[in-house]
Design a protein around this motif. Structure first.
Motif, PDB file in Angstrom:
ATOM      1  N   GLY A  23      60.999   8.185   1.288  1.00 29.43           N
ATOM      2  CA  GLY A  23      61.467   9.400   1.930  1.00 29.43           C
ATOM      3  C   GLY A  23      62.477  10.195   1.124  1.00 29.43           C
ATOM      4  O   GLY A  23      63.011  11.186   1.614  1.00 29.43           O
ATOM      5  N   GLU A  24      62.743   9.791  -0.124  1.00 28.91           N
ATOM      6  CA  GLU A  24      63.712  10.481  -0.968  1.00 28.91           C
ATOM      7  C   GLU A  24      63.014  11.217  -2.111  1.00 28.91           C
ATOM      8  O   GLU A  24      61.922  10.846  -2.535  1.00 28.91           O
ATOM      9  CB  GLU A  24      64.715   9.485  -1.562  1.00 28.91           C
ATOM     10  N   VAL A  25      63.697  12.236  -2.611  1.00 26.14           N
ATOM     11  CA  VAL A  25      63.242  12.935  -3.808  1.00 26.14           C
ATOM     12  C   VAL A  25      64.343  12.891  -4.857  1.00 26.14           C
ATOM     13  O   VAL A  25      65.534  12.809  -4.525  1.00 26.14           O
ATOM     14  CB  VAL A  25      62.860  14.400  -3.515  1.00 26.14           C
ATOM     15  N   ARG A  26      63.943  12.905  -6.116  1.00 19.81           N
ATOM     16  CA  ARG A  26      64.915  13.034  -7.195  1.00 19.81           C
ATOM     17  C   ARG A  26      64.945  14.496  -7.636  1.00 19.81           C
ATOM     18  O   ARG A  26      63.912  15.152  -7.731  1.00 19.81           O
ATOM     19  CB  ARG A  26      64.546  12.140  -8.387  1.00 19.81           C
ATOM     20  N   VAL A  27      66.157  14.976  -7.894  1.00 15.50           N
ATOM     21  CA  VAL A  27      66.370  16.381  -8.227  1.00 15.50           C
ATOM     22  C   VAL A  27      67.022  16.475  -9.595  1.00 15.50           C
ATOM     23  O   VAL A  27      68.016  15.790  -9.870  1.00 15.50           O
ATOM     24  CB  VAL A  27      67.263  17.066  -7.164  1.00 15.50           C
ATOM     25  N   ARG A  28      66.462  17.312 -10.445  1.00 15.85           N
ATOM     26  CA  ARG A  28      67.077  17.652 -11.724  1.00 15.85           C
ATOM     27  C   ARG A  28      68.083  18.762 -11.461  1.00 15.85           C
ATOM     28  O   ARG A  28      67.716  19.869 -11.068  1.00 15.85           O
ATOM     29  CB  ARG A  28      66.017  18.103 -12.721  1.00 15.85           C
ATOM     30  N   VAL A  63      63.044  19.533  -7.711  1.00 19.35           N
ATOM     31  CA  VAL A  63      62.480  18.205  -7.484  1.00 19.35           C
ATOM     32  C   VAL A  63      61.659  17.793  -8.702  1.00 19.35           C
ATOM     33  O   VAL A  63      60.805  18.563  -9.169  1.00 19.35           O
ATOM     34  CB  VAL A  63      61.608  18.202  -6.222  1.00 19.35           C
ATOM     35  N   ASP A  64      61.914  16.588  -9.220  1.00 12.92           N
ATOM     36  CA  ASP A  64      61.101  16.106 -10.342  1.00 12.92           C
ATOM     37  C   ASP A  64      60.443  14.761 -10.088  1.00 12.92           C
ATOM     38  O   ASP A  64      59.685  14.271 -10.928  1.00 12.92           O
ATOM     39  CB  ASP A  64      61.899  16.102 -11.649  1.00 12.92           C
ATOM     40  N   ALA A  65      60.720  14.123  -8.926  1.00  7.22           N
ATOM     41  CA  ALA A  65      60.042  12.871  -8.583  1.00  7.22           C
ATOM     42  C   ALA A  65      60.113  12.671  -7.085  1.00  7.22           C
ATOM     43  O   ALA A  65      61.101  13.044  -6.434  1.00  7.22           O
ATOM     44  CB  ALA A  65      60.685  11.689  -9.308  1.00  7.22           C
ATOM     45  N   LEU A  66      59.059  12.081  -6.537  1.00  7.35           N
ATOM     46  CA  LEU A  66      58.965  11.820  -5.103  1.00  7.35           C
ATOM     47  C   LEU A  66      58.965  10.323  -4.858  1.00  7.35           C
ATOM     48  O   LEU A  66      58.295   9.565  -5.564  1.00  7.35           O
ATOM     49  CB  LEU A  66      57.682  12.403  -4.517  1.00  7.35           C
ATOM     50  N   GLY A  67      59.701   9.880  -3.834  1.00  8.64           N
ATOM     51  CA  GLY A  67      59.614   8.505  -3.402  1.00  8.64           C
ATOM     52  C   GLY A  67      58.445   8.316  -2.453  1.00  8.64           C
ATOM     53  O   GLY A  67      57.820   9.293  -2.012  1.00  8.64           O
ATOM     54  N   PRO A  68      58.138   7.084  -2.111  1.00  9.94           N
ATOM     55  CA  PRO A  68      57.028   6.818  -1.188  1.00  9.94           C
ATOM     56  C   PRO A  68      57.218   7.524   0.156  1.00  9.94           C
ATOM     57  O   PRO A  68      58.315   7.578   0.690  1.00  9.94           O
ATOM     58  CB  PRO A  68      57.073   5.298  -1.016  1.00  9.94           C
ATOM     59  N   GLY A  69      56.136   8.096   0.667  1.00 12.17           N
ATOM     60  CA  GLY A  69      56.151   8.678   2.002  1.00 12.17           C
ATOM     61  C   GLY A  69      56.639  10.104   2.094  1.00 12.17           C
ATOM     62  O   GLY A  69      56.718  10.659   3.195  1.00 12.17           O
ATOM     63  N   THR A  71      56.523  13.984   2.308  1.00 16.05           N
ATOM     64  CA  THR A  71      55.493  14.941   2.733  1.00 16.05           C
ATOM     65  C   THR A  71      55.988  16.377   2.774  1.00 16.05           C
ATOM     66  O   THR A  71      55.182  17.300   2.910  1.00 16.05           O
ATOM     67  CB  THR A  71      54.970  14.579   4.139  1.00 16.05           C
ATOM     68  N   LEU A  72      57.301  16.588   2.675  1.00 18.04           N
ATOM     69  CA  LEU A  72      57.868  17.923   2.873  1.00 18.04           C
ATOM     70  C   LEU A  72      58.036  18.704   1.580  1.00 18.04           C
ATOM     71  O   LEU A  72      57.965  19.941   1.583  1.00 18.04           O
ATOM     72  CB  LEU A  72      59.234  17.813   3.567  1.00 18.04           C
ATOM     73  N   LEU A  73      58.276  18.010   0.482  1.00 19.12           N
ATOM     74  CA  LEU A  73      58.595  18.663  -0.785  1.00 19.12           C
ATOM     75  C   LEU A  73      57.606  18.234  -1.860  1.00 19.12           C
ATOM     76  O   LEU A  73      56.951  17.193  -1.757  1.00 19.12           O
ATOM     77  CB  LEU A  73      60.026  18.325  -1.215  1.00 19.12           C
ATOM     78  N   ARG A  74      57.540  19.050  -2.925  1.00 19.22           N
ATOM     79  CA  ARG A  74      56.668  18.785  -4.052  1.00 19.22           C
ATOM     80  C   ARG A  74      57.443  18.949  -5.356  1.00 19.22           C
ATOM     81  O   ARG A  74      58.443  19.689  -5.392  1.00 19.22           O
ATOM     82  CB  ARG A  74      55.481  19.757  -4.047  1.00 19.22           C
ATOM     83  N   PRO A  75      57.023  18.291  -6.439  1.00 14.12           N
ATOM     84  CA  PRO A  75      57.669  18.503  -7.735  1.00 14.12           C
ATOM     85  C   PRO A  75      57.701  19.993  -8.086  1.00 14.12           C
ATOM     86  O   PRO A  75      56.725  20.717  -7.874  1.00 14.12           O
ATOM     87  CB  PRO A  75      56.779  17.716  -8.706  1.00 14.12           C
ATOM     88  N   GLY A  76      58.852  20.434  -8.577  1.00 18.23           N
ATOM     89  CA  GLY A  76      59.045  21.840  -8.920  1.00 18.23           C
ATOM     90  C   GLY A  76      59.731  22.646  -7.848  1.00 18.23           C
ATOM     91  O   GLY A  76      60.239  23.748  -8.123  1.00 18.23           O
ATOM     92  N   ASP A  77      59.756  22.160  -6.591  1.00 20.85           N
ATOM     93  CA  ASP A  77      60.455  22.886  -5.527  1.00 20.85           C
ATOM     94  C   ASP A  77      61.952  22.942  -5.832  1.00 20.85           C
ATOM     95  O   ASP A  77      62.551  21.938  -6.236  1.00 20.85           O
ATOM     96  CB  ASP A  77      60.270  22.192  -4.177  1.00 20.85           C
ATOM     97  N   ARG A  78      62.555  24.109  -5.613  1.00 19.81           N
ATOM     98  CA  ARG A  78      64.012  24.219  -5.752  1.00 19.81           C
ATOM     99  C   ARG A  78      64.658  23.867  -4.428  1.00 19.81           C
ATOM    100  O   ARG A  78      64.258  24.385  -3.376  1.00 19.81           O
ATOM    101  CB  ARG A  78      64.439  25.616  -6.194  1.00 19.81           C
ATOM    102  N   VAL A  79      65.653  22.986  -4.478  1.00 22.94           N
ATOM    103  CA  VAL A  79      66.296  22.515  -3.253  1.00 22.94           C
ATOM    104  C   VAL A  79      67.804  22.446  -3.446  1.00 22.94           C
ATOM    105  O   VAL A  79      68.313  22.421  -4.575  1.00 22.94           O
ATOM    106  CB  VAL A  79      65.781  21.118  -2.824  1.00 22.94           C
ATOM    107  N   GLY A  80      68.508  22.392  -2.316  1.00 26.90           N
ATOM    108  CA  GLY A  80      69.935  22.157  -2.304  1.00 26.90           C
ATOM    109  C   GLY A  80      70.243  20.794  -1.724  1.00 26.90           C
ATOM    110  O   GLY A  80      69.607  20.373  -0.742  1.00 26.90           O
ATOM    111  N   ILE A  81      71.184  20.105  -2.332  1.00 25.20           N
ATOM    112  CA  ILE A  81      71.644  18.804  -1.830  1.00 25.20           C
ATOM    113  C   ILE A  81      73.002  19.029  -1.178  1.00 25.20           C
ATOM    114  O   ILE A  81      73.978  19.342  -1.855  1.00 25.20           O
ATOM    115  CB  ILE A  81      71.770  17.779  -2.968  1.00 25.20           C
ATOM    116  N   PRO A  82      73.107  18.862   0.143  1.00 24.30           N
ATOM    117  CA  PRO A  82      74.355  19.151   0.857  1.00 24.30           C
ATOM    118  C   PRO A  82      75.172  17.895   1.120  1.00 24.30           C
ATOM    119  O   PRO A  82      74.800  16.783   0.733  1.00 24.30           O
ATOM    120  CB  PRO A  82      73.845  19.758   2.157  1.00 24.30           C
ATOM    121  N   TRP A  83      76.272  18.083   1.830  1.00 23.50           N
ATOM    122  CA  TRP A  83      77.191  17.006   2.220  1.00 23.50           C
ATOM    123  C   TRP A  83      76.497  16.016   3.148  1.00 23.50           C
ATOM    124  O   TRP A  83      76.465  14.824   2.890  1.00 23.50           O
ATOM    125  CB  TRP A  83      78.395  17.665   2.880  1.00 23.50           C
TER     126      TRP A  83
END
Length: 327
Positions: A23-28, A63-69, A71-83
């Motif tokens: 359920g996690e994504v890695r973000v560059r 986003v540059d990597a997806l964890g198992p499961g 479904t909401l995001l894809r590699p290349g999506d720009r996202v914000g990581i909040p508190w």
């Protein structure tokens, strides 16, 4: 940039690339805002939840990597990581749309590693998709300073065309000034720093007074961003009957004894803000876009994170300090 011991400078370290879990994504990371909450964690004004720790919770990247499961995001999506990065979803607070009060909540840059790094992971359900034209460094301040300011502005319950006082003029306050003006409110600033007062006037404040000064007119509401308890009394004295004072910091020095008649009678209200809900974040991003607001930022390269924190500690930052990984 790693916090190994509270009260010590951050250390520059090469660490393994974080692997996203279920359920996690890695973000560059492209940029990460430097928040006063980071300063509270680094300086030990908030207790350490884990060490060593990578601080930072206003991160923007792709986003540059997806964890198992996922479904909401894809590699290349720009996202914000909040508190806010986790709530239980089952307690009475979560079930009543008050997830900011969840007793099992967890936070980026406090409970888990944050954005003072080239990469970070985040649960995809707590990341904000970030379409739009603003560059990463300009979006970053919205992800905490903006969201907390927005929640404080909502809790102030200003009447239409109301008079709002902002006590302290740092990152959150300069976002609130723009949003409040866009909504048709009149904004007055009280700040100890002359450079902050000058910026507030340039951005459209009606007045900007120094520490200990009162706004020239009675206020309908005030938001206290300064982490100094004595400012709460001044704000309560400045609001008129039925007025509301909101404290927006995660920590504050002791509030002195209050004179009931001068500070609380006539149905004045004193409220606090704790963290935010994800809905607050979505509302804030929409409001900032509608207002065509671009935050004022002071940029630092990642390896100057200690200097950015020092500048914030000494009130030398115009707008928001941002670690820009393109520098």
């Amino acid at each position: 940039m790693v916090l190994e011991r509270q009260g010590a400078p951050l250390a520059r370290r090469e660490v393994a690339s974080p692997a996203p879990g279920p359920g996690e994504v890695r973000v560059r990371i492209g940029a990460c805002g430097v928040c006063r909450t980071d300063l509270h964690v680094v300086d030990g004004e908030l207790p350490a939840h884990r060490l060593p720790l990578v601080p930072g919770h206003q991160a923007v990247g792709r986003v540059d990597a997806l964890g198992p499961g996922c479904t909401l995001l894809r590699p290349g999506d720009r996202v914000g990581i909040p508190w806010l990065r986790h709530t239980c979803g089952h307690c009475a607070y979560c079930r009543s749309h008050r997830e900011n009060l969840c007793p099992f909540s967890r936070y980026t840059g406090w409970d888990e590693d944050g954005g003072y790094a080239e990469e970070a992971v985040v649960p995809e359900a707590y990341a904000y998709p970030l379409p739009g034209p603003l560059e990463d460094a300009a979006v970053a301040p919205l992800l905490c300073a903006g969201i907390i300011g927005w929640r404080a502005l909502k809790r102030a319950e200003l009447p239409s065309g109301g008079r709002l006082g902002l006590y302290g003029f740092g990152s959150s306050a300069h976002v609130v000034l723009a949003l409040a003006r866009h909504l048709g409110h009149e904004v007055h600033i009280v700040s100890r720093e002359a450079r902050h007062r000058a910026l507030a006037l340039r951005l459209g404040a009606v007045s900007a007074g120094g520490a200990g000064e009162h706004p020239p007119v009675p206020l309908d509401a005030a938001i206290v961003f300064a982490p100094a308890g004595e400012v709460v009394e001044a704000a309560l004295r400045a609001v008129g009957p039925g007025g509301t004072v909101v404290t927006a910091g995660i920590t504050m020095t002791a509030i002195p004894a209050l004179d009931y008649a001068a500070c609380l009678f006539h149905e004045r209200q004193l409220r606090s803000v704790e963290a935010n809900t994800r809905e607050d974040g979505r509302e804030l991003l929409a409001a900032a876009a509608a207002a065509r607001f671009t935050p004022e930022v002071t940029r630092f390269p990642l390896n100057q994170a200690n200097e950015a924190l020092r500048a914030l500690r000494e009130d030398r930052v115009a707008g928001t300090a941002v670690l820009d990984l393109a520098l």
